[in-house]
Motif scaffolding. Structure first.
Motif, PDB file in Angstrom:
ATOM      1  N   ASP A 112     -59.096  60.875  27.845  1.00  0.00           N
ATOM      2  CA  ASP A 112     -58.534  59.844  26.966  1.00  0.00           C
ATOM      3  C   ASP A 112     -58.599  60.253  25.501  1.00  0.00           C
ATOM      4  O   ASP A 112     -57.725  59.902  24.703  1.00  0.00           O
ATOM      5  CB  ASP A 112     -59.286  58.522  27.142  1.00  0.00           C
ATOM      6  CG  ASP A 112     -59.057  57.918  28.525  1.00  0.00           C
ATOM      7  OD1 ASP A 112     -57.940  58.101  29.054  1.00  0.00           O
ATOM      8  OD2 ASP A 112     -59.986  57.301  29.063  1.00  0.00           O
ATOM      9  N   ARG A 113     -59.643  60.982  25.144  1.00  0.00           N
ATOM     10  CA  ARG A 113     -59.832  61.372  23.742  1.00  0.00           C
ATOM     11  C   ARG A 113     -59.230  62.768  23.536  1.00  0.00           C
ATOM     12  O   ARG A 113     -59.880  63.792  23.766  1.00  0.00           O
ATOM     13  CB  ARG A 113     -61.325  61.349  23.399  1.00  0.00           C
ATOM     14  CG  ARG A 113     -61.870  59.939  23.289  1.00  0.00           C
ATOM     15  CD  ARG A 113     -63.373  59.888  23.386  1.00  0.00           C
ATOM     16  NE  ARG A 113     -63.838  60.200  24.733  1.00  0.00           N
ATOM     17  CZ  ARG A 113     -65.083  59.973  25.159  1.00  0.00           C
ATOM     18  NH1 ARG A 113     -65.979  59.437  24.346  1.00  0.00           N
ATOM     19  NH2 ARG A 113     -65.428  60.291  26.378  1.00  0.00           N
ATOM     20  N   TYR A 114     -57.996  62.761  23.083  1.00  0.00           N
ATOM     21  CA  TYR A 114     -57.209  63.991  22.949  1.00  0.00           C
ATOM     22  C   TYR A 114     -56.311  63.851  21.719  1.00  0.00           C
ATOM     23  O   TYR A 114     -55.658  62.821  21.526  1.00  0.00           O
ATOM     24  CB  TYR A 114     -56.360  64.188  24.209  1.00  0.00           C
ATOM     25  CG  TYR A 114     -55.274  65.233  24.109  1.00  0.00           C
ATOM     26  CD1 TYR A 114     -55.563  66.595  24.159  1.00  0.00           C
ATOM     27  CD2 TYR A 114     -53.929  64.863  23.988  1.00  0.00           C
ATOM     28  CE1 TYR A 114     -54.560  67.549  24.100  1.00  0.00           C
ATOM     29  CE2 TYR A 114     -52.919  65.803  23.921  1.00  0.00           C
ATOM     30  CZ  TYR A 114     -53.235  67.150  23.978  1.00  0.00           C
ATOM     31  OH  TYR A 114     -52.240  68.100  23.910  1.00  0.00           O
ATOM     32  N   ILE A 115     -56.306  64.881  20.870  1.00  0.00           N
ATOM     33  CA  ILE A 115     -55.504  64.867  19.647  1.00  0.00           C
ATOM     34  C   ILE A 115     -54.775  66.201  19.528  1.00  0.00           C
ATOM     35  O   ILE A 115     -55.384  67.254  19.693  1.00  0.00           O
ATOM     36  CB  ILE A 115     -56.393  64.669  18.402  1.00  0.00           C
ATOM     37  CG1 ILE A 115     -57.213  63.381  18.511  1.00  0.00           C
ATOM     38  CG2 ILE A 115     -55.549  64.653  17.121  1.00  0.00           C
ATOM     39  CD1 ILE A 115     -58.303  63.268  17.459  1.00  0.00           C
ATOM     40  N   ARG A 116     -53.471  66.145  19.227  1.00  0.00           N
ATOM     41  CA  ARG A 116     -52.717  67.390  19.030  1.00  0.00           C
ATOM     42  C   ARG A 116     -51.908  67.319  17.749  1.00  0.00           C
ATOM     43  O   ARG A 116     -51.273  66.306  17.450  1.00  0.00           O
ATOM     44  CB  ARG A 116     -51.765  67.657  20.208  1.00  0.00           C
ATOM     45  CG  ARG A 116     -50.971  68.968  20.016  1.00  0.00           C
ATOM     46  CD  ARG A 116     -50.077  69.272  21.209  1.00  0.00           C
ATOM     47  NE  ARG A 116     -49.029  68.290  21.397  1.00  0.00           N
ATOM     48  CZ  ARG A 116     -47.891  68.244  20.702  1.00  0.00           C
ATOM     49  NH1 ARG A 116     -47.673  69.128  19.733  1.00  0.00           N
ATOM     50  NH2 ARG A 116     -46.993  67.309  20.940  1.00  0.00           N
ATOM     51  N   TYR A 117     -51.936  68.438  17.004  1.00  0.00           N
ATOM     52  CA  TYR A 117     -51.079  68.607  15.838  1.00  0.00           C
ATOM     53  C   TYR A 117     -50.411  69.975  15.981  1.00  0.00           C
ATOM     54  O   TYR A 117     -51.057  71.006  15.844  1.00  0.00           O
ATOM     55  CB  TYR A 117     -51.864  68.524  14.529  1.00  0.00           C
ATOM     56  CG  TYR A 117     -50.975  68.450  13.314  1.00  0.00           C
ATOM     57  CD1 TYR A 117     -50.575  67.214  12.816  1.00  0.00           C
ATOM     58  CD2 TYR A 117     -50.497  69.598  12.694  1.00  0.00           C
ATOM     59  CE1 TYR A 117     -49.728  67.130  11.719  1.00  0.00           C
ATOM     60  CE2 TYR A 117     -49.653  69.525  11.601  1.00  0.00           C
ATOM     61  CZ  TYR A 117     -49.268  68.286  11.122  1.00  0.00           C
ATOM     62  OH  TYR A 117     -48.421  68.207  10.049  1.00  0.00           O
ATOM     63  N   VAL A 118     -49.118  70.005  16.289  1.00  0.00           N
ATOM     64  CA  VAL A 118     -48.361  71.201  16.646  1.00  0.00           C
ATOM     65  C   VAL A 118     -49.084  71.881  17.807  1.00  0.00           C
ATOM     66  O   VAL A 118     -49.188  71.289  18.882  1.00  0.00           O
ATOM     67  CB  VAL A 118     -48.142  72.155  15.445  1.00  0.00           C
ATOM     68  CG1 VAL A 118     -47.076  73.203  15.816  1.00  0.00           C
ATOM     69  CG2 VAL A 118     -47.664  71.391  14.208  1.00  0.00           C
ATOM     70  N   ASP A 119     -49.618  73.088  17.611  1.00  0.00           N
ATOM     71  CA  ASP A 119     -50.259  73.786  18.730  1.00  0.00           C
ATOM     72  C   ASP A 119     -51.776  73.804  18.628  1.00  0.00           C
ATOM     73  O   ASP A 119     -52.446  74.503  19.393  1.00  0.00           O
ATOM     74  CB  ASP A 119     -49.727  75.219  18.835  1.00  0.00           C
ATOM     75  CG  ASP A 119     -50.022  76.042  17.584  1.00  0.00           C
ATOM     76  OD1 ASP A 119     -49.925  75.468  16.480  1.00  0.00           O
ATOM     77  OD2 ASP A 119     -50.327  77.232  17.705  1.00  0.00           O
TER      78      ASP A 119
ATOM     79  N   LEU B 241     -57.312  70.851  10.582  1.00  0.00           N
ATOM     80  CA  LEU B 241     -56.272  70.380   9.656  1.00  0.00           C
ATOM     81  C   LEU B 241     -56.736  70.283   8.200  1.00  0.00           C
ATOM     82  O   LEU B 241     -56.430  69.324   7.486  1.00  0.00           O
ATOM     83  CB  LEU B 241     -55.717  69.023  10.123  1.00  0.00           C
ATOM     84  CG  LEU B 241     -55.127  69.006  11.534  1.00  0.00           C
ATOM     85  CD1 LEU B 241     -54.611  67.598  11.878  1.00  0.00           C
ATOM     86  CD2 LEU B 241     -54.001  70.016  11.671  1.00  0.00           C
ATOM     87  N   GLY B 242     -57.475  71.285   7.763  1.00  0.00           N
ATOM     88  CA  GLY B 242     -57.870  71.334   6.361  1.00  0.00           C
ATOM     89  C   GLY B 242     -59.147  70.608   6.026  1.00  0.00           C
ATOM     90  O   GLY B 242     -59.538  70.535   4.852  1.00  0.00           O
TER      91      GLY B 242
END
Length: 379
Positions: A240-247, A295-296
């Motif tokens: 359930d705890r899943y995050i994607r930003y591009v690849d 992500l920075g």
């Protein structure tokens, strides 16, 4: 009969495209004969005579070397036309935790969701672990045939108007299978080409794989492609705890063994279904207390810091600006740069960092610092 090739839709796509490109040479050239160019483009689309123009290739060196193939302004209008037409259709199937290149999403919201999971921790006070993964040479290795089949299936299943289907599929296929390396001009220093490994360049290797970084459609198609991974992780593996930003993507869970097993499961899914591979040296499995570089930002349960590399790039930009002679355009660029970085800093625990920069800049800056920091929480 429904059609996507209307004057109204094309004009709206043109206005959307112009929003961020109005000062570029291609945009200005198109603007000189706007009506003629739009009518010619509409005629080419309606009659099936539309052909993709020459790309411009250049190398971006920061934050890391990347090969960019940018489409002509005319083609960018078409990209907006196609994306605007089918975006809602595919958006309905995207998961909430896919954050790249989507309206109302973005890096800061992705980090905010990650922070929420870290603060909440594991169930019943169990230790929470994170698994961070990255896909090797993602854009260069997108398989065009697989992407085409995913889009073709969705379009044919979701609409009943045959004419609309045919137009969308014709245009999508033309864009997907176009090889930008077959017709391009290179801008920049030739030696910068050497910064890009051959396996990451569209100028070498399999022509049936790879999308050009720099086009709106490539960003949109990337989300469509990895939506298959999103549903596999959420629905098949049950995370359930899943995050994607591009690849770049992160999975969090209390069960370390389950996450260890997930590495192999995700790896096999990517290879078997999308012809992609994980970047093994960027696969990290740790307890959340170790902190997550994403992500920075460097995020821990109790605080979020700006990455050192981001702070370092900011210092270099400041130094570069201060070495140049003062002029009006440079002052605007300087102020824009400062506010952009400080806007990024504000999403972390960075008050002292921002204050330190502000004090130093107030002493050495040749520009009017009253115009700076207006929206960064220091004035």
């Amino acid at each position: 009969m429904i059609t996507i090739f209307t004057a109204d839709k094309l004009y709206k796509a043109y206005k959307e495209c112009l929003r961020n490109k109005k000062n570029t040479a291609n945009a200005l050239k198109f603007e000189m004969n706007r009506e003629k160019n739009l009518w010619k483009l509409l005629y080419d689309l309606q009659t099936g005579k539309y052909e993709i123009s020459r790309h411009i290739c250049f190398i971006v060196t920061k934050p890391s070397p990347r090969e960019i193939f940018a489409g002509d302004f005319r083609d960018r209008v078409v990209h907006h036309l196609l994306c605007k037409e089918i975006q809602a259709l595919f958006e309905s199937d995207f998961i909430e935790s896919s954050y790249a290149n989507r309206k109302g999403k973005g890096t800061h919201k992705a980090v905010r969701e990650l922070k929420f999971y870290l603060v909440r921790g594991g169930q019943d006070r169990q230790r929470l672990y994170f698994l961070k993964m990255d896909i090797k040479g993602f854009f260069r290795n997108i398989n065009k045939n697989i992407l085409w089949r995913i889009i073709e299936k969705k379009i044919e299943e979701s609409r009943t108007d045959k004419n609309w289907q045919n137009e969308v599929l014709w245009l999508a296929k033309k864009i997907i299978f176009h090889d930008p390396a077959s017709n391009y001009i290179f801008k920049g220093k030739e030696e910068t080409k050497k910064l890009i490994p051959k396996e990451k360049s569209l100028l070498f290797g399999d022509r049936n794989t790879g999308l050009p970084i720099g086009n709106l459609t490539s960003q949109f198609f990337a989300n469509i492609y990895l939506n298959e991974l999103d549903h596999f992780v959420k629905n098949e593996l049950g995370f359930d705890r899943y995050i994607r930003y591009v690849d770049d993507f992160i999975i969090l869970d209390e069960n370390k063994t389950k996450l260890e097993k997930a590495v192999g499961e995700v790896s096999h899914f990517l290879a078997d279904n999308l012809k992609l591979n994980l970047c093994k040296d960027k696969t990290i499995l740790n307890p959340i207390e170790k902190g997550i570089d994403f992500l920075g930002y460097f995020t821990k349960p109790n605080y979020t810091l700006v990455r050192r590399k981001v702070v370092g790039r900011f210092k270099k930009k400041i130094f570069s600006f201060l070495q140049d002679k003062q002029d009006k355009d440079l002052a605007k660029a300087f102020i824009s740069c400062i506010n952009s970085y400080f806007g990024h800093f504000r999403h972390a625990n960075s008050f002292n960092l921002r204050k330190s920069f502000w004090e130093k800049l107030s002493k050495v800056s040749k520009f009017n610092t009253n115009d700076i920091f207006s929206k960064v929480g220091l004035k």
